[in-house]
Design a protein around this motif. Structure first.
Motif: not given
Length: 96
Positions: A18-27, A85-91
């Motif tokens: 829903s945030q625009g990430f295309h997921i090729d493989q959920p694992l 407040g879910a978010r994906l942050e690069e580390y």
């Protein structure tokens, strides 16, 4: 380039999409040997696996969530995750 989402929770995967990430493989379980240069890995991995992802040329995005104690351990919907407040942050990480 492949995008992996490491999670056992369908709500988390729905939220990421829903945030625009295309997921090729959920694992549900992650095998770092799958990662190739340019791949994206999304989820909540321990630091040693993040370092391996980075060493293999992948990028790691950590799922961060401000979750109150009473919701921990429950299956969350995409809507609940957004509300908290879910978010994906690069580390990046490396072993020294």
């Amino acid at each position: 380039m492949t995008t992996y989402f490491i999670s056992r929770h369908s709500g988390a995967i729905a939220w990421a999409e829903s945030q625009g990430f295309h997921i090729d493989q959920p694992l549900a379980h992650f095998d770092v040997s799958l990662v190739q240069a340019g791949d994206l890995v999304l989820g909540t991995l321990p630091v040693n696996l993040i370092a391996e992802v980075n060493q293999r040329g992948g990028r790691y995005f950590h799922l961060t969530l401000e979750l109150p104690a009473e919701l921990r351990g429950q299956e969350l919907t995409a809507e609940i995750m957004q509300k908290h407040g879910a978010r994906l942050e690069e580390y990046t990480a490396q072993q020294v």
